[in-house]
Design an enzyme around this catalytic site. Structure first.
Site, PDB file in Angstrom:
ATOM      1  N   THR A  13       0.854  -1.135   0.174  1.00 51.74           N
ATOM      2  CA  THR A  13      -0.044  -0.057  -0.032  1.00 51.74           C
ATOM      3  C   THR A  13       0.841   1.335   0.167  1.00 51.74           C
ATOM      4  OG1 THR A  13      -1.979  -1.032   1.120  1.00 51.74           O
ATOM      5  CG2 THR A  13      -1.846   1.230   1.340  1.00 51.74           C
TER       6      THR A  13
ATOM      7  N   SER B  73       2.013  -8.528  -0.990  1.00 54.72           N
ATOM      8  CA  SER B  73       2.675  -8.946   0.358  1.00 54.72           C
ATOM      9  C   SER B  73       2.327 -10.226   0.704  1.00 54.72           C
ATOM     10  CB  SER B  73       2.634  -7.940   1.557  1.00 54.72           C
ATOM     11  OG  SER B  73       1.422  -7.915   1.939  1.00 54.72           O
TER      12      SER B  73
ATOM     13  N   THR C 283       1.138  -4.153   4.443  1.00 54.76           N
ATOM     14  CA  THR C 283       1.044  -4.703   5.644  1.00 54.76           C
ATOM     15  C   THR C 283       0.265  -5.989   5.868  1.00 54.76           C
ATOM     16  OG1 THR C 283      -1.121  -3.585   5.664  1.00 54.76           O
ATOM     17  CG2 THR C 283       0.668  -2.254   6.362  1.00 54.76           C
TER      18      THR C 283
END
Length: 332
Positions: free
Chosen positions: A14, A63, A97
């Site tokens: 992000t 991620s 994240t």
């Protein structure tokens, strides 16, 4: 006064994303517009006011797709940076994240460099109104450049809070204060006037770690069996059939698997598979009860299932002796 030199490795996420406009905080991933590390630094030039920050090329990747190959590449990248940049003060890794805590813990267990490594990300894309990307990046650089950050293992910085990679976990899908250390709290804060520490981790971690993934092609397979009302061991049997050498049981609090999972897990132990009992509760230790000892299950201490999986995978690169694996869990 000479500014400290800090390397910034961007892996996507992000913090690197550009959405459809300043109000796009949800669907930004659909644009496919993800900045490389240098572009992130250019977007937030304020970071150069706190250090001399330079970009390090790395692959942008969502991620959830980051695991052993990228962990190994990051460890090697950190080695190279310290070797080639003798005046390097610290390293910042930008990361999505979703799995940030797993990469941070893998680096905490495997990185060999003495300079601080700080992992950061953001909850809102860099293009969003009131994005946290810029300030998280600036504060991560400040923490990485701070000499007091040495010897604390890999650190995580978001929302002005400095946390240990071993302890931190993502607790909310969208809130800014998502990263928490439920059992022990933050190590310190990066405030506007100064970086302040209030405690130190006591468990072992980077760079003083026995684990070394640089010569490995893969980690031993370890899976997570999640207990729920009515779970019947199907997942455990599938993991064993797939060749799992270890299983983490994400059990009911305070630390026991579902009744349907028990016999397949006990059979796994009899077959030489290491079983580690964790809990799905989100915090707290799993106690080494009489029953767990009778079953041959080890305990994950207070590690989350996803972090217990990483430690067990690494432990199995060194030993298959349950007593030695238990010692490693008590050490790291």
């Amino acid at each position: 006064m000479t500014r400290p030199r800090v390397a910034f490795i961007g892996t996507g996420g992000t913090i690197a994303s550009i959405g459809k406009g300043p109000l796009d905080t949800v669907d930004y991933g659909s644009t496919g517009n993800v900045m490389v590390a240098g572009a992130i630094l250019d977007r937030f030039p304020e970071v150069q006011a706190v250090a001399e920050v330079f970009a390090v090329p790395f692959s942008n990747i969502p991620s959830p797709n980051i695991h052993f190959p990228q962990w190994k590449a990051l460890v090697e990248c950190c080695d190279r940076l310290v070797r080639e940049e003798p005046d390097l003060a610290g390293i910042v890794v930008g990361h999505g994240t979703a799995s940030l805590e797993e990469t941070a813990y893998a680096l905490h267990l495997c990185a060999k460099v003495a300079v601080p490594i700080v992992v950061t990300g953001s909850q809102r894309p860099s293009s969003a109104l009131s994005t946290d990307a810029g300030l998280n990046l600036v504060n991560a650089v400040r923490v990485a450049a701070d000499p007091r950050s040495r010897g604390l293992g890999v650190l995580v910085l978001l929302n002005d809070e400095i946390q240990s990679a071993r302890e931190v976990t993502k607790t909310s899908t969208g809130r800014m204060q998502t990263f928490r250390s439920p059992d022990f709290g933050v190590l310190g804060q990066a405030d506007g006037d100064s970086v302040n520490y209030y405690r130190r981790p006591v468990r072992a971690g980077a760079p003083d770690t026995v684990f070394d993934i640089r010569a490995l092609d893969a980690l031993p397979r370890v899976d997570i069996s999640y207990s729920y009302a009515g779970s019947d061991g199907t997942a455990v049997r599938a993991f064993l059939a797939a060749g799992a050498r270890g299983i983490v049981s994400a059990g009911f609090a305070p630390g026991f698997c579902g009744p349907g999972d028990l016999e397949p897990l006990r059979q796994a132990v009899r077959d030489g598979v290491i079983v580690v009992q964790s809990t799905r509760a989100g915090s707290g230790r799993v106690f080494p009860s009489t029953k767990l000892r009778e079953y041959g299950f080890l305990t994950a201490d207070n590690l989350s299932p996803q972090k217990a999986r990483i430690l067990l995978s690494l432990a199995l690169t060194r030993t298959t002796d349950p007593a030695e694996v238990a010692r490693l869990f008590a050490t790291y």
